[in-house]
Design a protein around this motif. Structure first.
Motif, short mmCIF file in Angstrom:
data_model
loop_
_atom_site.label_atom_id
_atom_site.label_comp_id
_atom_site.label_asym_id
_atom_site.label_seq_id
_atom_site.Cartn_x
_atom_site.Cartn_y
_atom_site.Cartn_z
N MET A 1 0.94 -1.15 -0.09
CA MET A 1 -0.07 -0.10 0.08
C MET A 1 0.85 1.08 -0.12
O MET A 1 2.02 1.32 0.35
N LYS A 2 0.34 2.50 -0.44
CA LYS A 2 0.90 3.53 -0.27
C LYS A 2 0.31 4.48 0.81
O LYS A 2 -0.78 4.17 1.19
N GLU A 3 0.75 5.41 1.10
CA GLU A 3 0.56 6.36 2.27
C GLU A 3 0.35 7.91 1.56
O GLU A 3 1.01 8.20 0.93
N TYR A 4 -0.68 8.37 2.16
CA TYR A 4 -0.86 9.98 1.97
C TYR A 4 -1.24 10.75 3.08
O TYR A 4 -2.04 10.54 3.92
N ILE A 5 -0.31 11.68 3.48
CA ILE A 5 -0.60 12.24 4.91
C ILE A 5 -1.44 13.59 4.87
O ILE A 5 -1.38 14.40 3.88
N VAL A 6 -2.84 13.22 5.42
CA VAL A 6 -3.52 14.35 5.69
C VAL A 6 -3.18 15.25 6.92
O VAL A 6 -3.03 14.72 7.97
N ASP A 7 -3.47 16.38 6.77
CA ASP A 7 -3.30 17.45 7.90
C ASP A 7 -2.05 17.48 8.51
O ASP A 7 -1.92 17.60 9.62
N ASN A 8 -0.71 17.14 7.70
CA ASN A 8 0.43 16.82 8.04
C ASN A 8 0.44 16.01 9.20
O ASN A 8 1.75 15.96 9.68
N LYS A 9 -0.28 14.99 9.57
CA LYS A 9 -0.10 14.20 10.66
C LYS A 9 -0.71 12.64 10.24
O LYS A 9 -0.03 11.63 10.11
N ASN A 10 -1.78 12.68 9.78
CA ASN A 10 -2.79 11.38 9.69
C ASN A 10 -2.56 10.87 8.39
O ASN A 10 -2.39 11.60 7.48
N LYS A 11 -2.41 9.63 8.41
CA LYS A 11 -2.06 8.93 6.96
C LYS A 11 -3.09 8.18 6.47
O LYS A 11 -3.69 7.21 7.23
N MET A 12 -3.74 8.35 5.13
CA MET A 12 -4.46 7.57 4.43
C MET A 12 -3.81 6.80 3.66
O MET A 12 -2.76 7.06 2.82
N ARG A 13 -4.37 5.52 3.73
CA ARG A 13 -3.50 4.37 2.80
C ARG A 13 -4.40 3.99 1.67
O ARG A 13 -5.72 4.03 1.86
N TYR A 14 -3.72 3.90 0.52
CA TYR A 14 -4.41 3.19 -0.64
C TYR A 14 -3.36 2.43 -1.47
O TYR A 14 -2.29 2.41 -1.20
N HIS A 15 -4.35 1.65 -2.30
CA HIS A 15 -3.70 0.96 -3.63
C HIS A 15 -3.71 1.68 -4.74
O HIS A 15 -4.61 2.58 -5.02
N ASP A 16 -2.55 1.83 -5.62
CA ASP A 16 -2.66 2.70 -6.67
C ASP A 16 -2.05 1.53 -7.90
O ASP A 16 -1.09 1.32 -7.99
N LEU A 17 -3.06 1.25 -8.51
CA LEU A 17 -2.71 0.09 -9.55
C LEU A 17 -2.61 0.69 -11.03
O LEU A 17 -3.22 1.59 -11.15
N LEU A 58 -10.02 7.65 6.23
CA LEU A 58 -9.64 7.83 7.47
C LEU A 58 -10.72 7.36 8.55
O LEU A 58 -11.75 7.36 8.12
N GLY A 59 -10.25 6.56 9.38
CA GLY A 59 -11.19 5.86 10.23
C GLY A 59 -11.34 4.53 9.94
O GLY A 59 -12.07 3.68 10.64
N SER A 60 -11.05 4.03 8.74
CA SER A 60 -11.32 2.83 8.11
C SER A 60 -10.25 1.93 7.68
O SER A 60 -9.30 2.51 7.37
N GLY A 61 -10.39 0.66 7.56
CA GLY A 61 -9.25 -0.07 6.92
C GLY A 61 -8.05 -0.03 7.63
O GLY A 61 -7.75 -0.04 8.76
N PHE A 62 -6.97 0.37 6.59
CA PHE A 62 -5.64 0.31 7.14
C PHE A 62 -5.18 1.88 7.40
O PHE A 62 -4.08 1.95 7.61
N SER A 63 -5.97 2.73 7.14
CA SER A 63 -5.71 4.01 7.22
C SER A 63 -5.88 4.46 8.94
O SER A 63 -6.24 3.70 9.74
N ASP A 64 -5.17 5.60 9.26
CA ASP A 64 -5.14 6.10 10.53
C ASP A 64 -6.37 6.44 11.00
O ASP A 64 -7.41 6.54 10.26
N LYS A 65 -6.62 6.31 12.20
CA LYS A 65 -7.82 6.49 13.05
C LYS A 65 -7.81 7.50 14.36
O LYS A 65 -8.16 7.18 15.17
N PRO A 66 -7.60 8.64 13.84
CA PRO A 66 -7.45 9.78 15.06
C PRO A 66 -8.87 10.05 15.57
O PRO A 66 -9.85 10.18 14.94
N ASP A 67 -8.94 9.85 16.78
CA ASP A 67 -10.27 10.32 17.82
C ASP A 67 -10.53 11.72 17.36
O ASP A 67 -11.70 12.08 17.83
N ASN A 68 -9.43 12.67 17.23
CA ASN A 68 -10.03 14.15 16.97
C ASN A 68 -10.43 14.61 15.76
O ASN A 68 -10.40 15.82 15.69
N TYR A 69 -10.65 13.69 15.00
CA TYR A 69 -10.94 14.00 13.40
C TYR A 69 -12.55 14.15 13.45
O TYR A 69 -13.33 13.41 13.97
N LYS A 70 -13.15 14.93 12.44
CA LYS A 70 -14.60 15.15 12.58
C LYS A 70 -15.13 14.04 11.87
O LYS A 70 -16.06 13.69 12.27
#
Length: 258
Positions: A1-17, A58-70
């Motif tokens: 998987m690849k990572e994309y940094i959201v808000d300079n901190k949290n990481k969304m992960r994704y496949h790029d085929l 964010l909050g799902s699957g392999f992505s980060d799951k910060p409690d302080n996100y809306k």
């Protein structure tokens, strides 16, 4: 998987085929994940020539799951907008399923000039209503849902809806509560209104087992192409991945006038 940094901190992960044809961004629904739902769909011959981007929100699957996100529909659309800009997707296709369809519509509204077409499968077009999973979840207080109801849903449905529960179980209960409440409130502009206003060819996919549905007639009235996945209901990515891939491709060809 690849990572994309959201808000300079949290990481969304994704496949790029890889693929030479127009990229397709897959946006999953409530309690799901792109990495769980769409690999088999993306591997079908109908889509294999497209670049296929499968995100875990964010909050799902392999992505980060910060409690302080809306975790509102709007917030998901906002970081996905930055994501597609950073990937330099000058022209791409959006696919959104269920509540992911609402996110897809808000994203499309932010980058109209870059969208070849939008393809939705049984997407939320209006605020959630009684009987839907998001409405039922959103009706609980966040504290009650996080502390007890989430686990009850996992335990009580483990056998009857095992695929969805397997995916839901690794989601953040906080994220599920907050996006469900967002679905109940609806968008600042209704998602249906956004769909109708988009000046491009659009496709809406139903599972055969979900029909009849009044929206099939209503959407046709607004010039929206309808495709039907045989032998499947709402969870068509799992029930008939080949049929869903075929329906997506037909939506792309429709947009191209082919």
């Amino acid at each position: 998987m690849k990572e994309y940094i959201v808000d300079n901190k949290n990481k969304m992960r994704y496949h790029d085929l890889p693929g030479e044809d127009t990229p397709i961004l897959f946006i999953h629904g409530l309690g799901c994940a792109g990495s769980f739902d769409y690999p088999e769909v993306a591997a079908q011959s109908d889509l294999i020539k497209h670049r296929r981007i499968l995100v875990d929100l964010l909050g799902s699957g392999f992505s980060d799951k910060p409690d302080n996100y809306k975790y509102t529909v709007k917030e998901h659309a906002n970081y996905l907008y930055n994501f597609v800009q950073d990937l330099k997707l000058n022209k791409f296709i959006i696919f959104g399923h269920s509540l992911g369809g609402a996110i897809a519509l808000e994203l499309a509204d932010k980058c109209k000039d870059n969208i070849e077409t939008i393809i939705l499968s049984e997407a939320n077009l209006d605020k959630s209503s009684k009987g839907s999973s998001s409405y039922e979840i959103g009706s609980y207080t966040e504290e009650d849902f996080v502390n007890s109801i989430f686990d009850e849903i996992i335990n009580e449905n483990a056998h009857e809806s095992s695929m969805w529960i397997a995916s839901l179980a690794v989601c953040s209960s906080t994220a599920i509560s907050r996006i469900s409440k967002s679905a109940v409130l609806g968008g600042e502009t209704s998602w249906r209104e956004i769909l109708y206003s988009l000046n491009l060819q659009k496709t809406f996919i139903f599972g055969e087992k979900s029909l009849p549905d009044n929206d099939e007639i209503e959407l046709r009235k607004h010039g929206i192409n309808i495709e039907i996945v045989e032998g499947a209901g709402h969870s068509m990515a799992w029930e008939n991945p080949k049929g869903l891939a075929k329906a997506i491709k037909k939506g792309i060809l429709y947009a191209r006038g082919l």
